[in-house]
Design a protein around this motif. Structure first.
Motif, PDB file in Angstrom:
ATOM      1  N   PRO A   1      64.757  82.905  81.454  1.00 35.95           N
ATOM      2  CA  PRO A   1      64.632  83.880  80.622  1.00 35.95           C
ATOM      3  C   PRO A   1      63.588  84.915  81.016  1.00 35.95           C
ATOM      4  CG  PRO A   1      64.051  81.702  79.824  1.00 35.95           C
ATOM      5  CD  PRO A   1      64.363  81.526  81.208  1.00 35.95           C
ATOM      6  N   ASP A   2      63.373  86.156  80.474  1.00 37.77           N
ATOM      7  CA  ASP A   2      62.905  87.070  80.910  1.00 37.77           C
ATOM      8  C   ASP A   2      61.172  86.744  81.162  1.00 37.77           C
ATOM      9  OD1 ASP A   2      64.711  88.609  81.271  1.00 37.77           O
ATOM     10  OD2 ASP A   2      64.808  89.634  79.247  1.00 37.77           O
ATOM     11  N   ALA A   3      60.767  85.850  80.203  1.00 32.59           N
ATOM     12  CA  ALA A   3      59.256  85.584  80.149  1.00 32.59           C
ATOM     13  C   ALA A   3      59.068  83.952  80.238  1.00 32.59           C
ATOM     14  CB  ALA A   3      58.460  86.181  79.007  1.00 32.59           C
ATOM     15  N   GLY A   4      57.886  83.441  80.590  1.00 31.78           N
ATOM     16  CA  GLY A   4      57.629  82.167  80.846  1.00 31.78           C
ATOM     17  C   GLY A   4      57.582  81.745  81.990  1.00 31.78           C
ATOM     18  N   GLU A   5      57.609  80.414  82.030  1.00 26.82           N
ATOM     19  CA  GLU A   5      57.469  79.653  83.432  1.00 26.82           C
ATOM     20  C   GLU A   5      58.458  78.556  83.297  1.00 26.82           C
ATOM     21  OE1 GLU A   5      54.267  76.912  85.817  1.00 26.82           O
ATOM     22  OE2 GLU A   5      53.594  78.878  85.050  1.00 26.82           O
ATOM     23  N   VAL A   6      59.336  78.361  84.466  1.00 28.30           N
ATOM     24  CA  VAL A   6      60.224  77.206  84.691  1.00 28.30           C
ATOM     25  C   VAL A   6      59.797  76.368  85.984  1.00 28.30           C
ATOM     26  CG1 VAL A   6      62.579  76.464  84.887  1.00 28.30           C
ATOM     27  CG2 VAL A   6      61.945  78.226  83.358  1.00 28.30           C
ATOM     28  N   THR A   7      59.735  75.247  85.776  1.00 27.02           N
ATOM     29  CA  THR A   7      59.332  74.609  87.194  1.00 27.02           C
ATOM     30  C   THR A   7      60.409  73.354  87.300  1.00 27.02           C
ATOM     31  OG1 THR A   7      56.905  74.453  86.743  1.00 27.02           O
ATOM     32  CG2 THR A   7      57.686  72.655  88.068  1.00 27.02           C
ATOM     33  N   VAL A   8      60.741  73.267  88.594  1.00 20.54           N
ATOM     34  CA  VAL A   8      61.898  72.426  88.891  1.00 20.54           C
ATOM     35  C   VAL A   8      61.458  71.377  89.979  1.00 20.54           C
ATOM     36  CG1 VAL A   8      64.482  72.164  89.810  1.00 20.54           C
ATOM     37  CG2 VAL A   8      63.697  74.089  88.510  1.00 20.54           C
ATOM     38  N   ILE A   9      61.716  70.305  89.686  1.00 16.95           N
ATOM     39  CA  ILE A   9      61.268  69.003  90.312  1.00 16.95           C
ATOM     40  C   ILE A   9      62.618  68.061  91.107  1.00 16.95           C
ATOM     41  CG2 ILE A   9      60.032  66.977  90.542  1.00 16.95           C
ATOM     42  CD1 ILE A   9      58.052  68.063  88.451  1.00 16.95           C
ATOM     43  N   GLN A  10      62.663  67.893  92.137  1.00 12.04           N
ATOM     44  CA  GLN A  10      64.120  67.266  92.755  1.00 12.04           C
ATOM     45  C   GLN A  10      63.213  65.835  92.990  1.00 12.04           C
ATOM     46  OE1 GLN A  10      66.594  69.069  95.731  1.00 12.04           O
ATOM     47  NE2 GLN A  10      65.219  70.669  95.573  1.00 12.04           N
ATOM     48  N   MET A  11      63.906  64.815  92.640  1.00  9.10           N
ATOM     49  CA  MET A  11      63.498  63.502  93.040  1.00  9.10           C
ATOM     50  C   MET A  11      64.594  62.592  93.199  1.00  9.10           C
ATOM     51  SD  MET A  11      61.957  62.179  89.453  1.00  9.10           S
ATOM     52  CE  MET A  11      61.161  63.688  89.174  1.00  9.10           C
ATOM     53  N   THR A  12      64.339  61.216  93.859  1.00 11.02           N
ATOM     54  CA  THR A  12      65.397  60.379  93.929  1.00 11.02           C
ATOM     55  C   THR A  12      65.512  59.718  92.744  1.00 11.02           C
ATOM     56  OG1 THR A  12      64.211  58.717  94.707  1.00 11.02           O
ATOM     57  CG2 THR A  12      64.895  60.200  96.532  1.00 11.02           C
ATOM     58  N   GLU A  13      66.689  58.981  92.642  1.00 11.70           N
ATOM     59  CA  GLU A  13      66.682  58.230  91.251  1.00 11.70           C
ATOM     60  C   GLU A  13      65.796  57.005  91.192  1.00 11.70           C
ATOM     61  OE1 GLU A  13      67.934  57.563  87.359  1.00 11.70           O
ATOM     62  OE2 GLU A  13      68.085  59.230  88.459  1.00 11.70           O
ATOM     63  N   LYS A  14      65.516  56.619  92.536  1.00 17.55           N
ATOM     64  CA  LYS A  14      64.385  55.340  92.611  1.00 17.55           C
ATOM     65  C   LYS A  14      63.050  56.086  91.974  1.00 17.55           C
ATOM     66  CE  LYS A  14      62.552  51.722  93.853  1.00 17.55           C
ATOM     67  NZ  LYS A  14      62.097  50.884  92.929  1.00 17.55           N
ATOM     68  N   GLN A  15      62.729  56.987  92.596  1.00 15.81           N
ATOM     69  CA  GLN A  15      61.321  57.772  92.123  1.00 15.81           C
ATOM     70  C   GLN A  15      61.343  57.867  90.773  1.00 15.81           C
ATOM     71  OE1 GLN A  15      61.751  61.378  94.693  1.00 15.81           O
ATOM     72  NE2 GLN A  15      60.081  60.344  96.168  1.00 15.81           N
ATOM     73  N   TYR A  16      62.471  58.512  89.951  1.00 14.14           N
ATOM     74  CA  TYR A  16      62.403  58.638  88.672  1.00 14.14           C
ATOM     75  C   TYR A  16      62.390  57.276  88.057  1.00 14.14           C
ATOM     76  CZ  TYR A  16      64.349  59.665  83.991  1.00 14.14           C
ATOM     77  OH  TYR A  16      64.376  59.590  82.807  1.00 14.14           O
TER      78      TYR A  16
END
Length: 105
Positions: free
Chosen positions: A65-80
Motif C-alpha cells: 500500500p502507499d502508506a503504512g508499514e509491512v514487516t516480513v519474517i522468515q522462519m522454519t516451520e519448526k520455529q513456528y
C-alpha cells in the motif's frame, strides 16, 4: 526439503475511504496468495523453499500500500511450531492450522 513459513505483519492507516480501500486490497491480496490470518493484521504462509520465500517477498513489494508499514519474517516451520500462544480465560481457542501440505499437480 525444509518447510519455511513467511509471516506478514502490517499496520496500515484506515482514516479515510482511500486508506480503507488500500487496506482491504492488501488484505485480499494476502488471502488470494495463500496467506492464513493468524491475528488481525498478522498473516502467514507455508513455503517449500527459500527461493519461494524470495519470490513471495517480491510479490509483497509489488502490492505494498502507499502508506503504512509491512514487516516480513522468515522462519522454519519448526520455529513456528515452537511459538507460544497465550490466551486469556475469556477467549476461545484459535483454530489450529494443519502442518500438512497439500500438493496439487
Amino acid at each position: 526439503m525444509r518447510v519455511m513459513r513467511l509471516m506478514v505483519l502490517f499496520d496500515l492507516p484506515t482514516g479515510n475511504k482511500a486508506e480503507r480501500k488500500s487496506y482491504a486490497e492488501f488484505r485480499k491480496f494476502l488471502v488470494k496468495d495463500g496467506y492464513y490470518m493468524e491475528q488481525f493484521s498478522v498473516y502467514s504462509r507455508l513455503l517449500l523453499t527459500r527461493e519461494s520465500a524470495a519470490s513471495h517477498i517480491a510479490r509483497l513489494r509489488e502490492h505494498l500500500p502507499d502508506a503504512g508499514e509491512v514487516t516480513v519474517i522468515q522462519m522454519t516451520e519448526k520455529q513456528y511450531e515452537d511459538r507460544i500462544v497465550l490466551l486469556s480465560d475469556r477467549k476461545e481457542e484459535p483454530l489450529e492450522q494443519s502442518a500438512q501440505l497439500t500438493l496439487v499437480l
